[in-house]
Design a protein around this motif. Structure first.
Motif, PDB file in Angstrom:
ATOM      1  N   GLY A 294      -2.013   2.680  11.327  1.00 42.69           N
ATOM      2  CA  GLY A 294      -1.823   3.561  10.180  1.00 42.69           C
ATOM      3  C   GLY A 294      -2.595   4.855  10.357  1.00 42.69           C
ATOM      4  O   GLY A 294      -3.376   5.014  11.300  1.00 42.69           O
ATOM      5  N   ASN A 295      -2.333   5.788   9.460  1.00 41.39           N
ATOM      6  CA  ASN A 295      -3.046   7.068   9.455  1.00 41.39           C
ATOM      7  C   ASN A 295      -3.592   7.293   8.058  1.00 41.39           C
ATOM      8  O   ASN A 295      -2.881   7.097   7.070  1.00 41.39           O
ATOM      9  N   VAL A 296      -4.851   7.692   7.976  1.00 38.04           N
ATOM     10  CA  VAL A 296      -5.443   7.946   6.660  1.00 38.04           C
ATOM     11  C   VAL A 296      -5.826   9.415   6.555  1.00 38.04           C
ATOM     12  O   VAL A 296      -6.161  10.051   7.555  1.00 38.04           O
TER      13      VAL A 296
ATOM     14  N   GLY B 191     -12.079  10.090   5.421  1.00 41.48           N
ATOM     15  CA  GLY B 191     -12.298  11.324   6.170  1.00 41.48           C
ATOM     16  C   GLY B 191     -13.390  11.149   7.186  1.00 41.48           C
ATOM     17  O   GLY B 191     -14.070  10.125   7.229  1.00 41.48           O
ATOM     18  N   LYS B 192     -13.543  12.166   8.011  1.00 41.17           N
ATOM     19  CA  LYS B 192     -14.550  12.097   9.067  1.00 41.17           C
ATOM     20  C   LYS B 192     -15.937  12.312   8.483  1.00 41.17           C
ATOM     21  O   LYS B 192     -16.182  13.269   7.761  1.00 41.17           O
ATOM     22  N   GLY B 193     -16.840  11.395   8.821  1.00 39.03           N
ATOM     23  CA  GLY B 193     -18.226  11.535   8.366  1.00 39.03           C
ATOM     24  C   GLY B 193     -18.785  12.890   8.758  1.00 39.03           C
ATOM     25  O   GLY B 193     -19.500  13.538   7.988  1.00 39.03           O
ATOM     26  N   SER B 194     -18.396  13.364   9.955  1.00 39.92           N
ATOM     27  CA  SER B 194     -18.933  14.643  10.444  1.00 39.92           C
ATOM     28  C   SER B 194     -18.470  15.817   9.581  1.00 39.92           C
ATOM     29  O   SER B 194     -19.142  16.835   9.498  1.00 39.92           O
TER      30      SER B 194
ATOM     31  N   LYS C 210      -3.916  17.070   1.516  1.00 37.74           N
ATOM     32  CA  LYS C 210      -3.421  18.391   1.106  1.00 37.74           C
ATOM     33  C   LYS C 210      -3.078  19.270   2.303  1.00 37.74           C
ATOM     34  O   LYS C 210      -2.157  20.058   2.280  1.00 37.74           O
ATOM     35  N   ASN C 211      -3.906  19.171   3.376  1.00 35.65           N
ATOM     36  CA  ASN C 211      -3.639  20.062   4.519  1.00 35.65           C
ATOM     37  C   ASN C 211      -2.979  19.287   5.662  1.00 35.65           C
ATOM     38  O   ASN C 211      -2.993  19.714   6.813  1.00 35.65           O
ATOM     39  N   SER C 212      -2.411  18.119   5.306  1.00 39.92           N
ATOM     40  CA  SER C 212      -1.659  17.308   6.277  1.00 39.92           C
ATOM     41  C   SER C 212      -2.447  16.959   7.536  1.00 39.92           C
ATOM     42  O   SER C 212      -1.872  16.913   8.624  1.00 39.92           O
ATOM     43  N   THR C 213      -3.762  16.750   7.414  1.00 43.17           N
ATOM     44  CA  THR C 213      -4.495  16.253   8.585  1.00 43.17           C
ATOM     45  C   THR C 213      -4.850  14.793   8.329  1.00 43.17           C
ATOM     46  O   THR C 213      -5.271  14.432   7.230  1.00 43.17           O
ATOM     47  N   TYR C 214      -4.662  14.005   9.361  1.00 40.24           N
ATOM     48  CA  TYR C 214      -4.838  12.557   9.236  1.00 40.24           C
ATOM     49  C   TYR C 214      -5.709  12.024  10.371  1.00 40.24           C
ATOM     50  O   TYR C 214      -5.808  12.639  11.428  1.00 40.24           O
ATOM     51  N   ILE C 215      -6.320  10.883  10.109  1.00 40.96           N
ATOM     52  CA  ILE C 215      -7.076  10.183  11.143  1.00 40.96           C
ATOM     53  C   ILE C 215      -6.267   8.944  11.500  1.00 40.96           C
ATOM     54  O   ILE C 215      -5.833   8.202  10.611  1.00 40.96           O
ATOM     55  N   THR C 216      -6.051   8.734  12.784  1.00 39.09           N
ATOM     56  CA  THR C 216      -5.276   7.575  13.215  1.00 39.09           C
ATOM     57  C   THR C 216      -6.184   6.364  13.329  1.00 39.09           C
ATOM     58  O   THR C 216      -7.241   6.431  13.949  1.00 39.09           O
ATOM     59  N   VAL C 217      -5.763   5.271  12.698  1.00 39.16           N
ATOM     60  CA  VAL C 217      -6.524   4.019  12.778  1.00 39.16           C
ATOM     61  C   VAL C 217      -5.797   3.107  13.766  1.00 39.16           C
ATOM     62  O   VAL C 217      -4.631   2.781  13.575  1.00 39.16           O
TER      63      VAL C 217
ATOM     64  N   LEU D 127       0.860  -1.182   0.000  1.00 36.37           N
ATOM     65  CA  LEU D 127       0.000   0.000   0.000  1.00 36.37           C
ATOM     66  C   LEU D 127       0.890   1.224   0.000  1.00 36.37           C
ATOM     67  O   LEU D 127       1.979   1.218   0.563  1.00 36.37           O
ATOM     68  N   ILE D 128       0.400   2.285  -0.628  1.00 33.09           N
ATOM     69  CA  ILE D 128       1.233   3.483  -0.766  1.00 33.09           C
ATOM     70  C   ILE D 128       1.140   4.320   0.511  1.00 33.09           C
ATOM     71  O   ILE D 128       0.076   4.804   0.882  1.00 33.09           O
ATOM     72  N   LYS D 129       2.288   4.459   1.196  1.00 32.34           N
ATOM     73  CA  LYS D 129       2.305   5.278   2.413  1.00 32.34           C
ATOM     74  C   LYS D 129       3.698   5.884   2.556  1.00 32.34           C
ATOM     75  O   LYS D 129       4.637   5.492   1.875  1.00 32.34           O
ATOM     76  N   ASP D 130       3.815   6.844   3.492  1.00 33.49           N
ATOM     77  CA  ASP D 130       5.133   7.467   3.699  1.00 33.49           C
ATOM     78  C   ASP D 130       5.805   6.873   4.938  1.00 33.49           C
ATOM     79  O   ASP D 130       5.291   5.938   5.551  1.00 33.49           O
ATOM     80  N   ASP D 131       6.945   7.444   5.316  1.00 33.25           N
ATOM     81  CA  ASP D 131       7.713   6.895   6.438  1.00 33.25           C
ATOM     82  C   ASP D 131       6.972   6.999   7.768  1.00 33.25           C
ATOM     83  O   ASP D 131       7.269   6.281   8.716  1.00 33.25           O
ATOM     84  N   ASN D 132       6.021   7.935   7.851  1.00 30.44           N
ATOM     85  CA  ASN D 132       5.286   8.102   9.108  1.00 30.44           C
ATOM     86  C   ASN D 132       4.015   7.264   9.155  1.00 30.44           C
ATOM     87  O   ASN D 132       3.093   7.579   9.894  1.00 30.44           O
ATOM     88  N   ASN D 133       3.975   6.208   8.325  1.00 30.92           N
ATOM     89  CA  ASN D 133       2.809   5.326   8.321  1.00 30.92           C
ATOM     90  C   ASN D 133       1.533   6.063   7.910  1.00 30.92           C
ATOM     91  O   ASN D 133       0.449   5.787   8.402  1.00 30.92           O
ATOM     92  N   ARG D 134       1.720   7.051   7.027  1.00 32.38           N
ATOM     93  CA  ARG D 134       0.558   7.807   6.538  1.00 32.38           C
ATOM     94  C   ARG D 134       0.190   7.301   5.148  1.00 32.38           C
ATOM     95  O   ARG D 134       1.009   7.353   4.225  1.00 32.38           O
ATOM     96  N   TYR D 135      -1.014   6.811   5.041  1.00 31.08           N
ATOM     97  CA  TYR D 135      -1.489   6.234   3.775  1.00 31.08           C
ATOM     98  C   TYR D 135      -2.034   7.325   2.863  1.00 31.08           C
ATOM     99  O   TYR D 135      -2.309   8.446   3.305  1.00 31.08           O
ATOM    100  N   ARG D 136      -2.199   6.975   1.606  1.00 26.40           N
ATOM    101  CA  ARG D 136      -2.672   7.958   0.625  1.00 26.40           C
ATOM    102  C   ARG D 136      -3.962   7.483  -0.025  1.00 26.40           C
ATOM    103  O   ARG D 136      -4.285   6.298   0.020  1.00 26.40           O
ATOM    104  N   ASN D 137      -4.665   8.411  -0.654  1.00 22.31           N
ATOM    105  CA  ASN D 137      -5.882   8.073  -1.378  1.00 22.31           C
ATOM    106  C   ASN D 137      -5.626   8.010  -2.876  1.00 22.31           C
ATOM    107  O   ASN D 137      -4.755   8.695  -3.403  1.00 22.31           O
ATOM    108  N   LEU D 138      -6.440   7.198  -3.542  1.00 25.29           N
ATOM    109  CA  LEU D 138      -6.338   7.057  -4.992  1.00 25.29           C
ATOM    110  C   LEU D 138      -7.285   8.065  -5.647  1.00 25.29           C
ATOM    111  O   LEU D 138      -8.505   7.951  -5.521  1.00 25.29           O
ATOM    112  N   ILE D 139      -6.705   9.068  -6.281  1.00 16.26           N
ATOM    113  CA  ILE D 139      -7.508  10.069  -6.993  1.00 16.26           C
ATOM    114  C   ILE D 139      -6.956  10.178  -8.410  1.00 16.26           C
ATOM    115  O   ILE D 139      -5.780  10.488  -8.606  1.00 16.26           O
ATOM    116  N   ASN D 140      -7.802   9.890  -9.376  1.00 12.16           N
ATOM    117  CA  ASN D 140      -7.411  10.002 -10.792  1.00 12.16           C
ATOM    118  C   ASN D 140      -6.135   9.225 -11.123  1.00 12.16           C
ATOM    119  O   ASN D 140      -5.272   9.697 -11.863  1.00 12.16           O
TER     120      ASN D 140
END
Length: 488
Positions: free
Chosen positions: A41-43, A217-220, A24-31, A4-17
């Motif tokens: 991981g962090n999404v 992302g957060k449903g809220s 983009k704004n470097s906010t992540y949700i920790t799983v 899976l595509i992620k960086d050194d900080n265990n941050r995963y990425r989304n598939l867009i196009n």
């Protein structure tokens, strides 16, 4: 091994196009893992602007995808199924860590998903249109012919739940793609790593850029935004009744296909094969800790066999194992969150206070609830009506089949029910009167095989799933009328 595509900080990425993109704004949700709260991981917590990009990419890509031949689309799906099977050990391992599913169930989920994807490709190849002669209607003309084909709807939003993060994402993506739509997958946060893994599988299989995109992302924050986005043409949601009802309140003129909660009853009549019944109740009620919409959630047993049934259920429950699914294959795993476990405890406390007889279980260790059985549950107890999504079963004793039907139908839910009897007339008598999507005769409530129609009524859902039904739900008839000129 597929990474899976992620960086050194265990941050995963989304598939867009077709690109795997960072937040983009470097906010992540920790799983975190429900097993031990370790971070897996962090999404990205995507913003509305990022949702816009996903929808735009899907809209654009769908224009060319819809004209790809059915045969070529099918080839992509066959490849996806093969890639899934090659990586099933790794994906099942991720499932164990992310949603605490036992490994055996995780493997079987991946295998079932591969079968689902292949069967979807096969089924789509066999869906055909029709031509209708004009003169078959009274006063109709012989010079008119209607040619009916199926057209895609456009952009499908697939919202998948935590409990089957691979299967219930693929059961939306595969039919959506075969119908010629592009798809945006929004997985549940708990289960999103499995969802991203599945998207990676489809990308590897050759789904063109933009035809499948993911949104985390957060449903809220983005839930309402994406479900009411003008670029979305269809929503396929599996999850809680509460969220499903909310989506149906806020959407406007967008077709919905939803599978929501259930309070599936096992009705046991006096001539039931009690050995078979007890086996089905225990596997149907307790596997994956009861965290399934189609789990057996209450037992309506007629008085004269209730004591014998209880004895058989208890002897089978003794064999249930519980614990950490990373260490061993267990039947009862930690619930998905401490909030989920708190809710189950509330229902158990309410039953105890109102006089239900606790036969076994009732204890909690962390997020593990021991397999629990209550007898003499009455209709004033919450456990008789509310869906615990945990390994707790109530037995409600009834006088006869009519009382069982009455209590079963008094539920706000109507997903499935089971009836155990050896009398075919009684089986049909009960089945005909139950207000549910499916009645199982002499079997636990469950989904599948996946080409059967699957649906809920009342608060359990809208529309019909199942492979052919899902493809048809995600497409529409397109009518071309040929008017022939009659020259003498």
């Amino acid at each position: 091994m597929m990474t899976l595509i992620k960086d050194d900080n265990n941050r995963y990425r989304n598939l867009i196009n077709g690109e795997w993109v960072n937040s983009k704004n470097s906010t992540y949700i920790t799983v975190t893992s429900p097993i031990d709260n370790s971070v897996i991981g962090n999404v990205p917590a995507m913003t509305k602007d990022e949702v816009d990009l996903a929808v735009q990419a899907a809209k654009e890509a769908q224009k060319s995808w819809k004209s790809v031949t059915i045969g070529e689309k099918a080839e992509v799906l066959y490849r996806a199924a093969d890639i899934l099977l090659k990586n099933k050990e790794e994906l099942a391992g991720l499932m164990v860590r992310e949603i605490a599913k036992d490994r055996k169930s995780g493997l079987s989920e991946v295998e079932r998903t591969a079968d689902f994807i292949k069967f979807t490709a096969d089924t789509a190849k066999n869906i055909s249109g029709e031509s209708i002669p004009g003169d078959s209607f009274p006063g109709g003309k012989t010079n008119k012919v209607s040619i009916v084909r199926r057209e895609p709807l456009g952009v499908v939003l697939a919202i998948s739940p935590f409990n089957y993060p691979v299967n219930l994402a693929a059961s939306k993506i595969a039919p959506g793609l075969m119908a010629g739509n592009s798809v945006i997958l929004k997985p549940a946060t708990q289960g999103s790593l499995c969802g991203l893994y599945l998207a990676r599988v489809f990308q590897e299989a050759g789904v063109p850029n933009g035809v499948l995109n993911t949104v985390t992302g957060k449903g809220s924050e983005i839930g309402d935004y994406i479900t009411t986005h003008p670029g979305i043409n269809f929503i396929n949601f599996t999850g809680s009744t509460e969220v499903g009802q909310h989506i149906s309140h806020i959407t406007n003129m967008v077709p919905l296909l939803m599978e929501l909660g259930g309070k599936d009853a096992a009705i046991v009549l006096e001539d039931a094969d009690l050995e078979l019944t007890a086996n089905n109740i225990v596997s149907g009620g307790y596997s994956y800790s009861g965290q399934r919409c189609t789990a057996v959630k209450r037992i309506l047993a007629v008085d004269q066999i209730a004591d014998q049934l209880v004895e058989k259920i208890l002897s089978k429950m003794e064999k249930l194992t519980y614990g950490n699914p990373l260490e061993k294959d267990v039947d009862i795993v930690p619930l998905i969150s401490s909030k989920a476990a708190d809710f189950v405890c509330e229902l158990m406390d309410d039953a105890r206070e109102k006089g239900a007889k606790l036969l076994v279980g009732g204890d909690r260790e962390g997020n593990i609830i021991h397999p629990t059985l209550f007898d003499y549950v009455t209709t004033d107890m919450r456990i008789a009506w509310e869906e615990p999504f945990g390994p707790v079963l109530p037995i409600i004793r009834v006088k006869n089949k009519d009382e069982a039907i009455e209590i079963a139908n008094a539920s706000e839910y109507g997903l499935q029910s089971a009836v155990f009897t050896q009398n075919i007339n009684d089986a049909f008598y009960v089945a005909d009167r139950l207000e549910v999507g499916t009645v199982q005769v002499n079997n636990k409530t469950e989904r599948g095989p996946d080409h059967f129609p699957f649906l809920g009524v009342k608060a359990s859902g809208i529309g019909t799933q199942g492979i052919r039904y899902s493809i048809e739900s995600m497409s529409r008839p397109k009518v071309t009328v040929i008017n022939l000129s009659h020259h003498e």
